[in-house]
Design a protein around this motif. Sequence first.
Motif, short mmCIF file in Angstrom:
data_model
loop_
_atom_site.label_atom_id
_atom_site.label_comp_id
_atom_site.label_asym_id
_atom_site.label_seq_id
_atom_site.Cartn_x
_atom_site.Cartn_y
_atom_site.Cartn_z
N ILE A 222 0.83 -0.84 0.43
CA ILE A 222 0.04 0.01 0.05
C ILE A 222 0.38 1.22 -0.15
CG2 ILE A 222 -1.54 1.69 1.36
CD1 ILE A 222 -2.94 -1.32 2.07
N TYR A 223 1.91 1.28 0.87
CA TYR A 223 2.58 2.65 0.59
C TYR A 223 3.47 2.45 -0.95
CZ TYR A 223 6.29 5.41 2.44
OH TYR A 223 7.78 6.52 2.14
N PHE A 224 4.01 0.83 -1.19
CA PHE A 224 4.00 1.31 -2.29
C PHE A 224 3.82 2.48 -3.06
CE2 PHE A 224 3.59 -1.34 -6.32
CZ PHE A 224 5.04 -0.98 -6.69
N LEU A 225 2.44 1.77 -3.42
CA LEU A 225 1.72 2.25 -4.36
C LEU A 225 0.98 3.63 -4.18
CD1 LEU A 225 -2.21 1.04 -5.91
CD2 LEU A 225 -2.07 3.35 -3.91
N TYR A 226 1.35 4.36 -2.74
CA TYR A 226 1.49 5.57 -2.04
C TYR A 226 2.14 6.31 -2.86
CZ TYR A 226 -0.05 9.79 0.38
OH TYR A 226 0.02 10.75 1.00
N SER A 227 3.45 5.23 -2.50
CA SER A 227 4.96 6.36 -2.92
C SER A 227 4.99 6.24 -4.66
CB SER A 227 5.95 5.49 -2.46
OG SER A 227 6.20 5.33 -1.77
N LEU A 228 4.43 5.60 -6.19
CA LEU A 228 3.71 5.57 -7.22
C LEU A 228 3.50 7.07 -7.07
CD1 LEU A 228 5.77 4.16 -9.92
CD2 LEU A 228 3.29 2.60 -9.84
N LYS A 229 1.97 7.23 -6.79
CA LYS A 229 1.02 8.50 -6.60
C LYS A 229 1.84 9.03 -6.94
CE LYS A 229 -3.24 9.26 -4.96
NZ LYS A 229 -2.90 11.11 -5.00
N LYS A 230 2.24 9.32 -5.60
CA LYS A 230 3.16 10.55 -5.09
C LYS A 230 4.51 10.95 -6.17
CE LYS A 230 1.09 12.31 -1.92
NZ LYS A 230 0.16 13.68 -1.52
N ASP A 231 5.20 10.15 -6.50
CA ASP A 231 5.57 10.57 -7.34
C ASP A 231 5.37 10.65 -9.16
OD1 ASP A 231 8.41 8.99 -6.24
OD2 ASP A 231 8.33 7.58 -6.99
N PHE A 237 0.91 13.46 -13.10
CA PHE A 237 0.10 12.73 -13.74
C PHE A 237 -0.35 12.15 -12.68
CE2 PHE A 237 4.23 11.06 -15.98
CZ PHE A 237 4.03 11.64 -17.42
N VAL A 238 -2.36 12.64 -13.13
CA VAL A 238 -2.77 12.29 -12.19
C VAL A 238 -4.16 11.00 -12.41
CG1 VAL A 238 -5.17 13.47 -11.15
CG2 VAL A 238 -2.98 14.95 -11.84
N ILE A 239 -3.47 10.41 -11.58
CA ILE A 239 -4.57 9.00 -11.59
C ILE A 239 -5.17 9.08 -10.62
CG2 ILE A 239 -4.76 6.24 -11.67
CD1 ILE A 239 -2.50 7.98 -13.54
N ARG A 286 7.34 4.24 -17.01
CA ARG A 286 7.36 3.00 -16.88
C ARG A 286 8.82 3.20 -15.79
NH1 ARG A 286 7.53 -1.85 -19.30
NH2 ARG A 286 6.61 -0.46 -21.71
N GLU A 287 9.95 4.43 -16.34
CA GLU A 287 11.15 4.73 -15.30
C GLU A 287 10.35 4.50 -13.77
OE1 GLU A 287 14.61 7.67 -15.33
OE2 GLU A 287 12.87 7.38 -16.74
N LEU A 288 9.75 5.73 -13.73
CA LEU A 288 9.14 5.73 -12.38
C LEU A 288 8.60 4.40 -11.31
CD1 LEU A 288 6.99 8.93 -12.95
CD2 LEU A 288 9.20 8.77 -11.69
N PHE A 289 7.89 3.81 -12.21
CA PHE A 289 7.60 2.47 -12.19
C PHE A 289 8.58 1.65 -11.62
CE2 PHE A 289 6.54 -1.92 -12.18
CZ PHE A 289 5.16 -2.19 -11.53
N GLU A 290 9.44 1.68 -12.36
CA GLU A 290 10.61 0.61 -11.89
C GLU A 290 11.17 0.77 -11.02
OE1 GLU A 290 11.06 -2.37 -13.03
OE2 GLU A 290 9.80 -2.22 -15.53
N LYS A 291 11.82 2.50 -10.74
CA LYS A 291 12.38 2.50 -9.52
C LYS A 291 11.86 2.25 -8.16
CE LYS A 291 14.40 6.64 -7.53
NZ LYS A 291 13.81 8.54 -7.42
N ARG A 292 10.93 1.98 -8.13
CA ARG A 292 9.66 1.07 -6.71
C ARG A 292 10.27 0.55 -6.73
NH1 ARG A 292 9.64 5.17 -2.97
NH2 ARG A 292 9.36 7.61 -3.57
N PHE A 293 9.32 -0.33 -7.98
CA PHE A 293 9.39 -1.88 -8.11
C PHE A 293 11.77 -2.80 -7.71
CE2 PHE A 293 10.50 -5.70 -10.19
CZ PHE A 293 9.36 -6.55 -9.71
N THR A 294 11.88 -1.61 -8.22
CA THR A 294 13.46 -2.21 -7.67
C THR A 294 13.71 -1.76 -6.30
OG1 THR A 294 14.39 -1.72 -10.03
CG2 THR A 294 16.10 -2.03 -7.81
#
Length: 433
Positions: A222-231, A237-239, A286-294
């Motif tokens: 959930i924190y991963f999702l929230y961090s990605l949202k903030k990035d 980018f607004v989701i 994809r770059e923002l996601f991959e950073k958080r994913f790693t």
Amino acid sequence: MLNTTQLQQKIDQAIEVMERRFFERSELIRLLILGIMSGENALLVGPPGTAKSQLARSISKLFGSEHWFDYLLTRFTTPDEIFGPVSLQQLKQDQYVRKTAGYLPSAQFAFLDEIFKANSAILNSLLSILHERIYFNGREKEEVPLLFLVAASNELPDEEEQLTALYDRFLIRYEVGYLQHASSYEKMFDPPAKEIPVVFSLYDVKDVQSASKKVAISEGLIYFLYSLKKDLEEKEFVISDRRWNKIVHVWKTSAVLNGRDYVSIWDTVFTPHMLWEVPEDLPVLRELFEKRFTEQVKAELEAELPLRRYHQIAQRWLEKESELHAFQFKKEIGHKMGAQRTEEYRSMLEECRLELEETGRDLRNRLLGWQQREKDMNAYIYEKNRLIHQVDKYTVKYVHLRVEGERILQMIQGVYRTVFDREIAGTEYDYTL
């Protein structure tokens, strides 16, 4: 009751069947299967002649559904063509009701080509069908059996309110281009002669969707999702919250397909295709996601390879390296120091020796075990998520973690060598691998 092993065998078979017919579409095939199982609509964007409609039809055949609806929309298409003609018998009784049998409201799978060219009369009904799976037939509110709808368009909609609302109904978005490799063209002219077999049953979809409601998601994700949202918001980018909720639903579906009752970071790999508004945004997303994913993968592997703890220990003694080395030198040349100061340094030296020796040996043994895992890393990652198609992309992440661990081991060995003028016994390691 869901039989995960049997379901996974079906998924493997379905992917193999589709990849024999559609080349350079491996990721899309897996994404569409995930979309069907999660009940989310998909939008394919690309030029004519990229097999968008053929791929959509073929995917539906895997489920053996005869309730299929397929239509090319234009600005002149009427609601009768999509939702069925008005019943004359009902009209005589002052009831405006459509005969929907054989049309979109009765379909389980559907493909709508050039969807954004539909007029407002069609769009209004599509919105409720796509989101709530409800069709307003006259005064009646009918539930539709639609499991999955694939739409296609050569271009994205303009900034028109109705089209924007329709666009938001498609969680999964994918840009389809022409074939790029010569090998694909060689195979394209010799397609399989056999019909696409029925691999899944509609009960498989219902069982997966039922099981996904019981899947748990950890605070870490959930924190991963929230961090990605903030990035994403930092990059403007607004989701919407509704879209994030649907994304988590897809993660839970992926967990079920991989035989788990909890979401893993590996269930999130297709997320970038659920975030973009225009295809040009995908590389940045994809770059923002991959950073958080790693970062998340690294955090989840702390129990197996606690690099953060190792690095903190190495850094702590690296900062004291000069001070401890100076004390050792003064002791050798007979430099006089106060008894209390001398005892403090001796205690610190012993603590340093014990911690570096223990940490160095532990890290070295874990790295050797990591090397053994790397020999069959593809199978390890495939076990995490069998829908992943570019396994090498993820094995590299594990190699990077090992390399980071090797740097920390070198740091530990270097500090120990400087302070104690010898090597740590039991930490021999071949850095050339």
